[in-house]
Design a protein around this motif. Structure first.
Motif, PDB file in Angstrom:
ATOM      1  N   TYR A  11      -7.528  16.642  45.236  1.00 23.47           N
ATOM      2  CA  TYR A  11      -6.783  16.728  45.579  1.00 23.47           C
ATOM      3  C   TYR A  11      -5.893  18.091  45.460  1.00 23.47           C
ATOM      4  CZ  TYR A  11      -5.968  11.428  45.926  1.00 23.47           C
ATOM      5  OH  TYR A  11      -6.710   9.913  45.693  1.00 23.47           O
ATOM      6  N   ARG A  12      -6.355  18.723  44.141  1.00 23.47           N
ATOM      7  CA  ARG A  12      -5.965  20.005  44.272  1.00 23.47           C
ATOM      8  C   ARG A  12      -6.075  20.976  45.108  1.00 23.47           C
ATOM      9  NH1 ARG A  12      -6.959  24.166  41.052  1.00 23.47           N
ATOM     10  NH2 ARG A  12      -5.315  25.280  40.431  1.00 23.47           N
ATOM     11  N   THR A  13      -7.591  20.879  45.445  1.00 23.88           N
ATOM     12  CA  THR A  13      -8.248  21.804  46.596  1.00 23.88           C
ATOM     13  C   THR A  13      -7.982  21.538  47.865  1.00 23.88           C
ATOM     14  OG1 THR A  13     -10.501  21.734  44.902  1.00 23.88           O
ATOM     15  CG2 THR A  13     -10.367  22.936  46.876  1.00 23.88           C
ATOM     16  N   MET A  14      -7.674  20.284  47.879  1.00 25.53           N
ATOM     17  CA  MET A  14      -7.189  20.196  49.880  1.00 25.53           C
ATOM     18  C   MET A  14      -5.454  20.428  49.985  1.00 25.53           C
ATOM     19  SD  MET A  14      -8.459  18.052  51.802  1.00 25.53           S
ATOM     20  CE  MET A  14      -8.224  19.340  53.363  1.00 25.53           C
ATOM     21  N   ARG A  15      -4.507  19.736  48.920  1.00 27.06           N
ATOM     22  CA  ARG A  15      -3.693  20.674  49.303  1.00 27.06           C
ATOM     23  C   ARG A  15      -3.303  22.616  49.263  1.00 27.06           C
ATOM     24  NH1 ARG A  15      -1.872  16.979  44.701  1.00 27.06           N
ATOM     25  NH2 ARG A  15      -1.248  15.174  45.851  1.00 27.06           N
ATOM     26  N   ARG A  16      -4.237  22.966  48.534  1.00 25.32           N
ATOM     27  CA  ARG A  16      -4.322  24.348  48.684  1.00 25.32           C
ATOM     28  C   ARG A  16      -4.535  24.580  49.764  1.00 25.32           C
ATOM     29  NH1 ARG A  16      -6.958  26.623  43.406  1.00 25.32           N
ATOM     30  NH2 ARG A  16      -5.404  28.327  43.810  1.00 25.32           N
ATOM     31  N   PHE A  17      -5.773  23.686  50.394  1.00 27.61           N
ATOM     32  CA  PHE A  17      -6.422  24.638  51.265  1.00 27.61           C
ATOM     33  C   PHE A  17      -5.109  23.869  52.615  1.00 27.61           C
ATOM     34  CE2 PHE A  17      -8.253  23.147  55.477  1.00 27.61           C
ATOM     35  CZ  PHE A  17      -9.341  23.811  56.000  1.00 27.61           C
ATOM     36  N   LYS A  18      -4.528  22.786  52.579  1.00 26.38           N
ATOM     37  CA  LYS A  18      -3.512  22.339  53.383  1.00 26.38           C
ATOM     38  C   LYS A  18      -2.245  23.409  53.614  1.00 26.38           C
ATOM     39  CE  LYS A  18      -1.011  18.868  55.248  1.00 26.38           C
ATOM     40  NZ  LYS A  18       0.002  19.167  55.234  1.00 26.38           N
ATOM     41  N   GLU A  19      -2.028  24.084  52.778  1.00 22.88           N
ATOM     42  CA  GLU A  19      -1.127  24.748  52.395  1.00 22.88           C
ATOM     43  C   GLU A  19      -1.281  25.888  53.634  1.00 22.88           C
ATOM     44  OE1 GLU A  19       0.190  26.365  48.313  1.00 22.88           O
ATOM     45  OE2 GLU A  19       0.317  23.888  48.219  1.00 22.88           O
ATOM     46  N   LYS A  20      -2.666  26.549  53.425  1.00 20.81           N
ATOM     47  CA  LYS A  20      -2.639  27.663  53.596  1.00 20.81           C
ATOM     48  C   LYS A  20      -3.382  27.828  55.305  1.00 20.81           C
ATOM     49  CE  LYS A  20      -2.062  30.575  50.554  1.00 20.81           C
ATOM     50  NZ  LYS A  20      -1.855  31.168  48.861  1.00 20.81           N
ATOM     51  N   TYR A  21      -4.554  26.971  55.137  1.00 25.22           N
ATOM     52  CA  TYR A  21      -5.610  26.984  56.596  1.00 25.22           C
ATOM     53  C   TYR A  21      -4.452  26.031  57.107  1.00 25.22           C
ATOM     54  CZ  TYR A  21      -7.460  30.530  53.702  1.00 25.22           C
ATOM     55  OH  TYR A  21      -7.001  31.696  52.720  1.00 25.22           O
ATOM     56  N   ASP A  22      -4.927  26.126  58.751  1.00 24.51           N
ATOM     57  CA  ASP A  22      -4.693  24.680  59.957  1.00 24.51           C
ATOM     58  C   ASP A  22      -6.266  24.954  60.420  1.00 24.51           C
ATOM     59  OD1 ASP A  22      -3.534  22.998  61.732  1.00 24.51           O
ATOM     60  OD2 ASP A  22      -3.010  23.900  62.842  1.00 24.51           O
ATOM     61  N   ILE A  23      -7.029  24.428  59.473  1.00 26.02           N
ATOM     62  CA  ILE A  23      -8.535  24.232  60.136  1.00 26.02           C
ATOM     63  C   ILE A  23      -9.268  23.149  60.054  1.00 26.02           C
ATOM     64  CG2 ILE A  23     -11.103  25.000  59.680  1.00 26.02           C
ATOM     65  CD1 ILE A  23      -9.643  27.365  58.348  1.00 26.02           C
ATOM     66  N   ALA A  24      -9.452  22.567  61.649  1.00 25.30           N
ATOM     67  CA  ALA A  24     -10.502  21.301  61.801  1.00 25.30           C
ATOM     68  C   ALA A  24     -11.115  20.949  60.578  1.00 25.30           C
ATOM     69  CB  ALA A  24     -10.621  20.889  62.683  1.00 25.30           C
ATOM     70  N   PHE A  25     -11.380  19.822  59.633  1.00 24.05           N
ATOM     71  CA  PHE A  25     -12.742  19.622  59.065  1.00 24.05           C
ATOM     72  C   PHE A  25     -12.958  18.334  59.504  1.00 24.05           C
ATOM     73  CE2 PHE A  25      -8.509  18.910  56.656  1.00 24.05           C
ATOM     74  CZ  PHE A  25      -8.695  17.445  56.286  1.00 24.05           C
ATOM     75  N   THR A  26     -14.341  17.555  58.842  1.00 20.15           N
ATOM     76  CA  THR A  26     -14.668  16.166  59.194  1.00 20.15           C
ATOM     77  C   THR A  26     -14.409  15.516  58.179  1.00 20.15           C
ATOM     78  OG1 THR A  26     -16.873  17.248  58.596  1.00 20.15           O
ATOM     79  CG2 THR A  26     -16.400  16.378  61.261  1.00 20.15           C
ATOM     80  N   ILE A  27     -13.995  14.067  57.693  1.00 23.23           N
ATOM     81  CA  ILE A  27     -13.907  13.081  56.350  1.00 23.23           C
ATOM     82  C   ILE A  27     -15.009  12.482  56.287  1.00 23.23           C
ATOM     83  CG2 ILE A  27     -12.635  11.773  55.200  1.00 23.23           C
ATOM     84  CD1 ILE A  27     -10.499  12.917  57.113  1.00 23.23           C
ATOM     85  N   SER A  28     -15.825  12.551  55.504  1.00 23.38           N
ATOM     86  CA  SER A  28     -17.033  12.009  55.515  1.00 23.38           C
ATOM     87  C   SER A  28     -16.600  11.259  53.702  1.00 23.38           C
ATOM     88  CB  SER A  28     -18.284  12.712  55.437  1.00 23.38           C
ATOM     89  OG  SER A  28     -18.630  13.467  54.436  1.00 23.38           O
ATOM     90  N   THR A  29     -17.434  10.772  53.491  1.00 23.08           N
ATOM     91  CA  THR A  29     -17.528   9.321  52.321  1.00 23.08           C
ATOM     92  C   THR A  29     -18.895  10.424  51.098  1.00 23.08           C
ATOM     93  OG1 THR A  29     -18.829   8.127  52.810  1.00 23.08           O
ATOM     94  CG2 THR A  29     -17.070   7.444  53.043  1.00 23.08           C
TER      95      THR A  29
END
Ligand code: ZN
Length: 385
Positions: free
Chosen positions: A257-275
């Motif tokens: 979550y920490r990495t994802m939050r930090r990424f979201k804060e600075k970058y608007d780049i599409a990614f895929t969600i997989s399990t």
């Protein structure tokens, strides 16, 4: 006789337009069609699904799972994490290799209700002989072998190279250089798994080109795509600039979550969600693709964004034209789901917890216009009007 079906009154998510509109969806002979066309069929032959109160989307695609059941230690039942969880297409990420793809095809692809595609491991052995499949360079599939199998097997959509220390041992960056050469000759994408170095990302990223996929992109380990201040490392930034794509690949230890939050804060780049779902992480912490999507919702991504990530963007990533869309004429793979309200505490791979107020819950799954799964409780059954 034509097979005619109308899904009525659902909240239809169009991942291309990024809209949610209450409307009906027409399906004729397994393909999306205008509702008016379906209504021209014999009235008594038309089937109806009442999706009132539920969301209706193109079928979900999971780009990274391990479903080579009984032949690899990770393998989980495909339909259990596929159609039963609203996933119409699973891409197995490297469980099989040149040596055992046939077995994978016979035992898994041909026996599942879920559509199964594969990233072929660049090790001939796949994951059938343990999880250090790239430790011995002699196990790498040759260019000739790759050419032969890609030509023959249309379910193989790319190559998989697991580039972390425990997998490559003393082979270092060599297996990825080898994969690069094959990918360049065959024009196929490479899905690269990143984890604990060696090799490090400064060696890995320069070898990736447009269309390649980095899975486990948002892990919480040291030496990831973000530096201490939350900026992307230069090699990752320039890879994104070249058209390399990021994928979540949640897994046991690869989503933070920490990495994802930090990424979201600075970058608007599409990614895929997989399990990266498999036997040992199914109950915890991964759950399912919908559970993983629910975590992204709780982190502040919108419902249309998370649905687009597993439909339009996932299909685009592996060049599928029949999936991930509601376009007329496209194959009618459909995911119908509910959004359950509540307060679920869901963990990432680091053990951090997040309160999720909305959980996506599978309701009904259609493959080529036919019901492949329906939830028994609380279902408004298919009814003829
Ligand atoms: Zn994996």
């Amino acid at each position: 006789m034509n097979e005619a079906l109308i899904i009525q009154n659902g909240l239809v998510i169009d991942p291309e337009a990024l809209t949610i509109i209450e409307k009906d969806i027409g399906i004729l002979n397994g393909r999306f069609a205008p509702v008016e066309e379906v209504l021209k069929q014999d009235r008594n032959e038309i089937q109806y699904i009442n999706a009132s109160g539920y969301y209706v989307s193109p079928g979900f695609i999971d780009l990274h799972a391990h479903i080579f059941k009984d032949y690899t230690e990770l393998g989980i039942d495909a339909d259990k994490v596929g159609v039963e969880q609203g996933v119409t297409t699973i891409v197995d990420a490297g469980s099989s290799g040149y040596e055992n793809y046939n077995l994978f095809k016979e035992e898994i692809i041909n026996t599942s209700k879920t559509e199964i595609l594969a990233f072929l491991n660049i090790s001939r052995k796949g994951l059938c002989h343990g999880l250090s499949e790239l430790a011995n360079l002699e196990d790498l599939m040759t260019l000739e072998e790759a050419r032969e199998i890609f030509e023959k097997e249309k379910s193989i959509v790319g190559l998989k190279a697991r580039m972390s220390g425990s997998v490559v041992k003393d082979s270092g960056i060599q297996p990825l250089k080898h994969a690069r050469n094959i990918a360049d000759h065959l024009h196929k994408p490479i899905m690269v798994h990143i984890g604990n170095p060696p090799p490090n990302l400064q060696e890995i990223f320069p070898l990736l080109n447009k269309g390649d996929i980095v899975t486990h992109a948002f892990h919480g380990k040291k030496h990831g795509v973000l530096n201490e201040t939350g900026e992307m490392i230069p090699e990752a930034l320039s890879a994104i600039g070249r058209g390399v794509r990021f994928d979540i690949g949640h897994g046991t230890s690869s989503f933070s979550y920490r990495t994802m939050r930090r990424f979201k804060e600075k970058y608007d780049i599409a990614f895929t969600i997989s399990t990266d779902i498999y036997k040992k992480n199914y109950s915890h912490p991964v759950g399912s693709l919908m559970v993983t999507m629910s975590k992204l919702l709780a982190l502040g991504y919108s419902l249309t964004e998370v649905v687009a990530a597993v439909t339009k963007w996932a299909a685009d990533t592996i060049h599928l034209t029949e999936q991930g869309t509601l376009s007329y004429g496209a194959r009618a793979d459909v995911t119908i789901f509910g959004l359950e309200e509540g307060n679920s505490l869901l963990a990432d791979s680091e053990g951090d917890e997040l309160t999720c107020h909305q959980i996506l819950t599978p309701y009904m799954t259609l493959r080529t216009g036919k019901v492949a799964y329906k939830k028994e409780d609380g279902i408004k059954n298919i009814r003829a009007l």
